[in-house]
Design a protein around this motif. Structure first.
Motif, PDB file in Angstrom:
ATOM      1  N   LEU A 159       0.775  -0.774  -0.349  1.00 19.47           N
ATOM      2  CA  LEU A 159       0.458   0.006   0.067  1.00 19.47           C
ATOM      3  C   LEU A 159       0.743   1.656  -0.437  1.00 19.47           C
ATOM      4  CD1 LEU A 159      -3.332   0.507   2.095  1.00 19.47           C
ATOM      5  CD2 LEU A 159      -1.741   2.304   2.046  1.00 19.47           C
ATOM      6  N   ASN A 160       0.618   1.464  -0.720  1.00 15.34           N
ATOM      7  CA  ASN A 160       1.078   2.746  -1.147  1.00 15.34           C
ATOM      8  C   ASN A 160       0.646   4.602  -1.014  1.00 15.34           C
ATOM      9  OD1 ASN A 160       3.812   1.538  -1.308  1.00 15.34           O
ATOM     10  ND2 ASN A 160       3.896   1.254  -3.508  1.00 15.34           N
ATOM     11  N   CYS A 161       1.177   5.572  -0.687  1.00 17.71           N
ATOM     12  CA  CYS A 161       0.312   6.649  -0.573  1.00 17.71           C
ATOM     13  C   CYS A 161       0.981   7.862  -0.105  1.00 17.71           C
ATOM     14  CB  CYS A 161      -0.561   6.476   0.846  1.00 17.71           C
ATOM     15  SG  CYS A 161       0.228   6.183   2.419  1.00 17.71           S
ATOM     16  N   LEU A 162      -0.061   8.903  -0.458  1.00 17.44           N
ATOM     17  CA  LEU A 162       1.327  10.653   0.035  1.00 17.44           C
ATOM     18  C   LEU A 162       0.453  10.036   1.565  1.00 17.44           C
ATOM     19  CD1 LEU A 162       0.703  12.397  -3.195  1.00 17.44           C
ATOM     20  CD2 LEU A 162       3.048  11.231  -1.777  1.00 17.44           C
ATOM     21  N   ALA A 163       1.219  11.393   1.975  1.00 21.15           N
ATOM     22  CA  ALA A 163       0.693  11.575   3.920  1.00 21.15           C
ATOM     23  C   ALA A 163       1.510  13.114   3.545  1.00 21.15           C
ATOM     24  CB  ALA A 163       0.844  11.085   4.515  1.00 21.15           C
ATOM     25  N   LEU A 164       0.617  13.688   4.270  1.00 22.93           N
ATOM     26  CA  LEU A 164       0.900  15.201   4.408  1.00 22.93           C
ATOM     27  C   LEU A 164       0.890  15.266   6.455  1.00 22.93           C
ATOM     28  CD1 LEU A 164       1.484  18.599   4.552  1.00 22.93           C
ATOM     29  CD2 LEU A 164      -0.652  18.662   3.958  1.00 22.93           C
ATOM     30  N   LEU A 165       1.859  14.981   6.964  1.00 25.27           N
ATOM     31  CA  LEU A 165       2.047  15.486   8.251  1.00 25.27           C
ATOM     32  C   LEU A 165       2.284  17.037   8.960  1.00 25.27           C
ATOM     33  CD1 LEU A 165       3.581  12.296   9.032  1.00 25.27           C
ATOM     34  CD2 LEU A 165       1.526  12.181   8.633  1.00 25.27           C
ATOM     35  N   THR A 166       1.205  17.112   9.548  1.00 25.08           N
ATOM     36  CA  THR A 166       1.690  18.485  10.666  1.00 25.08           C
ATOM     37  C   THR A 166       1.148  18.222  12.265  1.00 25.08           C
ATOM     38  OG1 THR A 166      -1.155  19.221   9.754  1.00 25.08           O
ATOM     39  CG2 THR A 166       0.169  20.145   8.512  1.00 25.08           C
ATOM     40  N   GLY A 167       1.839  19.598  12.303  1.00 19.10           N
ATOM     41  CA  GLY A 167       1.783  19.444  13.803  1.00 19.10           C
ATOM     42  C   GLY A 167       2.351  20.502  15.005  1.00 19.10           C
ATOM     43  N   GLY A 168       1.661  21.367  15.580  1.00 19.80           N
ATOM     44  CA  GLY A 168       2.240  22.056  16.603  1.00 19.80           C
ATOM     45  C   GLY A 168       1.181  22.650  17.341  1.00 19.80           C
ATOM     46  N   PRO A 169       0.178  23.946  18.119  1.00 19.50           N
ATOM     47  CA  PRO A 169      -0.069  24.244  18.832  1.00 19.50           C
ATOM     48  C   PRO A 169      -1.927  23.942  18.226  1.00 19.50           C
ATOM     49  CG  PRO A 169       0.547  25.980  18.017  1.00 19.50           C
ATOM     50  CD  PRO A 169       1.058  24.698  16.862  1.00 19.50           C
ATOM     51  N   SER A 170      -2.233  24.206  19.346  1.00 21.02           N
ATOM     52  CA  SER A 170      -4.152  23.567  19.229  1.00 21.02           C
ATOM     53  C   SER A 170      -4.438  24.551  18.149  1.00 21.02           C
ATOM     54  CB  SER A 170      -5.033  23.337  20.611  1.00 21.02           C
ATOM     55  OG  SER A 170      -4.678  24.333  21.358  1.00 21.02           O
ATOM     56  N   PRO A 201      -0.983  24.617  11.857  1.00 25.30           N
ATOM     57  CA  PRO A 201       0.064  24.159  12.426  1.00 25.30           C
ATOM     58  C   PRO A 201       1.508  25.223  12.509  1.00 25.30           C
ATOM     59  CG  PRO A 201      -0.322  22.907   9.972  1.00 25.30           C
ATOM     60  CD  PRO A 201      -0.680  24.482  10.302  1.00 25.30           C
ATOM     61  N   ASP A 202       2.344  24.756  12.839  1.00 24.65           N
ATOM     62  CA  ASP A 202       4.096  24.939  13.396  1.00 24.65           C
ATOM     63  C   ASP A 202       4.531  24.576  12.194  1.00 24.65           C
ATOM     64  OD1 ASP A 202       3.263  26.958  14.766  1.00 24.65           O
ATOM     65  OD2 ASP A 202       4.259  25.697  16.350  1.00 24.65           O
ATOM     66  N   ARG A 203       4.196  23.158  11.968  1.00 28.45           N
ATOM     67  CA  ARG A 203       5.579  22.687  10.775  1.00 28.45           C
ATOM     68  C   ARG A 203       4.703  21.512  10.451  1.00 28.45           C
ATOM     69  NH1 ARG A 203       6.791  22.732  16.100  1.00 28.45           N
ATOM     70  NH2 ARG A 203       6.220  20.794  17.036  1.00 28.45           N
ATOM     71  N   GLY A 204       4.577  21.415   9.304  1.00 28.28           N
ATOM     72  CA  GLY A 204       4.487  19.800   8.408  1.00 28.28           C
ATOM     73  C   GLY A 204       5.154  19.580   7.311  1.00 28.28           C
ATOM     74  N   GLN A 205       5.179  18.029   6.444  1.00 32.55           N
ATOM     75  CA  GLN A 205       6.139  17.417   5.467  1.00 32.55           C
ATOM     76  C   GLN A 205       5.309  17.009   4.921  1.00 32.55           C
ATOM     77  OE1 GLN A 205       9.519  18.047   5.238  1.00 32.55           O
ATOM     78  NE2 GLN A 205       8.578  17.139   3.624  1.00 32.55           N
ATOM     79  N   LEU A 206       4.969  16.930   3.713  1.00 36.40           N
ATOM     80  CA  LEU A 206       4.592  15.460   2.601  1.00 36.40           C
ATOM     81  C   LEU A 206       5.640  14.437   2.934  1.00 36.40           C
ATOM     82  CD1 LEU A 206       2.654  15.295   0.821  1.00 36.40           C
ATOM     83  CD2 LEU A 206       3.647  15.899  -0.858  1.00 36.40           C
ATOM     84  N   TYR A 207       5.051  13.797   2.774  1.00 34.58           N
ATOM     85  CA  TYR A 207       5.835  12.022   2.910  1.00 34.58           C
ATOM     86  C   TYR A 207       5.426  10.663   1.704  1.00 34.58           C
ATOM     87  CZ  TYR A 207       8.423  13.345   7.306  1.00 34.58           C
ATOM     88  OH  TYR A 207       8.745  13.829   8.469  1.00 34.58           O
ATOM     89  N   VAL A 208       6.336  10.792   0.959  1.00 33.73           N
ATOM     90  CA  VAL A 208       5.860   9.983  -0.185  1.00 33.73           C
ATOM     91  C   VAL A 208       6.330   8.411   0.787  1.00 33.73           C
ATOM     92  CG1 VAL A 208       6.341   8.192  -1.463  1.00 33.73           C
ATOM     93  CG2 VAL A 208       6.550  10.597  -2.471  1.00 33.73           C
ATOM     94  N   ILE A 209       4.709   7.193   1.134  1.00 30.12           N
ATOM     95  CA  ILE A 209       5.615   5.790   1.695  1.00 30.12           C
ATOM     96  C   ILE A 209       4.555   4.992   0.777  1.00 30.12           C
ATOM     97  CG2 ILE A 209       4.090   4.917   4.131  1.00 30.12           C
ATOM     98  CD1 ILE A 209       2.871   8.074   5.361  1.00 30.12           C
ATOM     99  N   GLU A 210       5.356   3.964   1.687  1.00 31.05           N
ATOM    100  CA  GLU A 210       5.391   2.626   0.650  1.00 31.05           C
ATOM    101  C   GLU A 210       5.492   1.555   1.848  1.00 31.05           C
ATOM    102  OE1 GLU A 210       9.156   2.461  -1.172  1.00 31.05           O
ATOM    103  OE2 GLU A 210       8.584   3.635  -3.011  1.00 31.05           O
ATOM    104  N   THR A 211       4.105   0.483   1.983  1.00 32.08           N
ATOM    105  CA  THR A 211       3.904  -0.021   3.145  1.00 32.08           C
ATOM    106  C   THR A 211       3.972  -1.238   2.987  1.00 32.08           C
ATOM    107  OG1 THR A 211       2.180   0.032   3.229  1.00 32.08           O
ATOM    108  CG2 THR A 211       3.139   1.639   4.592  1.00 32.08           C
ATOM    109  N   GLY A 212       3.584  -2.658   3.628  1.00 39.55           N
ATOM    110  CA  GLY A 212       3.888  -4.132   3.419  1.00 39.55           C
ATOM    111  C   GLY A 212       2.985  -4.095   4.326  1.00 39.55           C
ATOM    112  N   TRP A 213       2.217  -5.767   3.925  1.00 39.07           N
ATOM    113  CA  TRP A 213       1.517  -6.231   4.969  1.00 39.07           C
ATOM    114  C   TRP A 213       1.331  -7.675   4.862  1.00 39.07           C
ATOM    115  CZ3 TRP A 213      -2.249  -2.455   7.424  1.00 39.07           C
ATOM    116  CH2 TRP A 213      -1.811  -1.285   8.023  1.00 39.07           C
ATOM    117  N   ARG A 214       0.372  -8.504   6.172  1.00 39.67           N
ATOM    118  CA  ARG A 214       0.889  -9.394   5.690  1.00 39.67           C
ATOM    119  C   ARG A 214      -0.706  -9.314   6.373  1.00 39.67           C
ATOM    120  NH1 ARG A 214       5.225 -11.326   9.031  1.00 39.67           N
ATOM    121  NH2 ARG A 214       3.919 -10.897  10.576  1.00 39.67           N
TER     122      ARG A 214
END
Length: 142
Positions: A97-108, A112-125
């Motif tokens: 399962l492969n996807c793009l994920a935008l992860l953000t974080g910061g105060p409430s 958000p204060d920060r964020g990053q776009l990731y390419v994620i490749e996963t294996g599942w069983r």
């Protein structure tokens, strides 16, 4: 001859029926993990991670992934994930399962204060009727 035709039809039917159901279960697992991460429910997130999980960084195990999630939740009052472009490939009891994920974080607050776009490749069983994450690699894109 008729026996072979019926057997071939049955195999085709079973294969056709199982794949969409498995894909739906995988997509639901990703959605649940996304929701659990945003809600700070690490236990619920980790229910989908296999005991023999191997992560992106050298030597990352299941316990390391749990610690990474806990660190991000402690560092950020609000964590958000937006998963898109999900592609699923099924191979009997394995899947990628492969996807793009935008992860953000910061105060409430709203922004958000920060964020990053990731390419994620996963294996599942597949174990029983459940799919477990056994491998994940992620690479920042921006």
């Amino acid at each position: 001859m008729l026996y072979r035709l019926l057997l071939a039809w049955l195999i085709d039917f079973l294969c056709a029926c199982s794949s969409p159901d498995d894909e739906v279960k995988l997509r639901q697992a990703i959605a649940t993990m996304e929701e659990a991460g945003e809600a700070g429910e690490i236990g619920r997130f980790m229910e989908f991670v296999a005991e023999d999980f191997v992560g992106s960084e050298a030597g990352m195990a299941r316990a390391d992934l749990r610690r990474l999630l806990l660190l991000q939740l402690r560092r950020n009052a609000r964590v958000s994930a937006l998963v898109s472009n999900v592609e699923v490939e099924l191979f009997e009891d394995r899947a990628t399962l492969n996807c793009l994920a935008l992860l953000t974080g910061g105060p409430s607050g709203w922004l958000p204060d920060r964020g990053q776009l990731y390419v994620i490749e996963t294996g599942w069983r597949k174990e029983g009727g459940d799919w477990l994450l056994i491998q994940a690699n992620w690479q920042p894109q921006l």
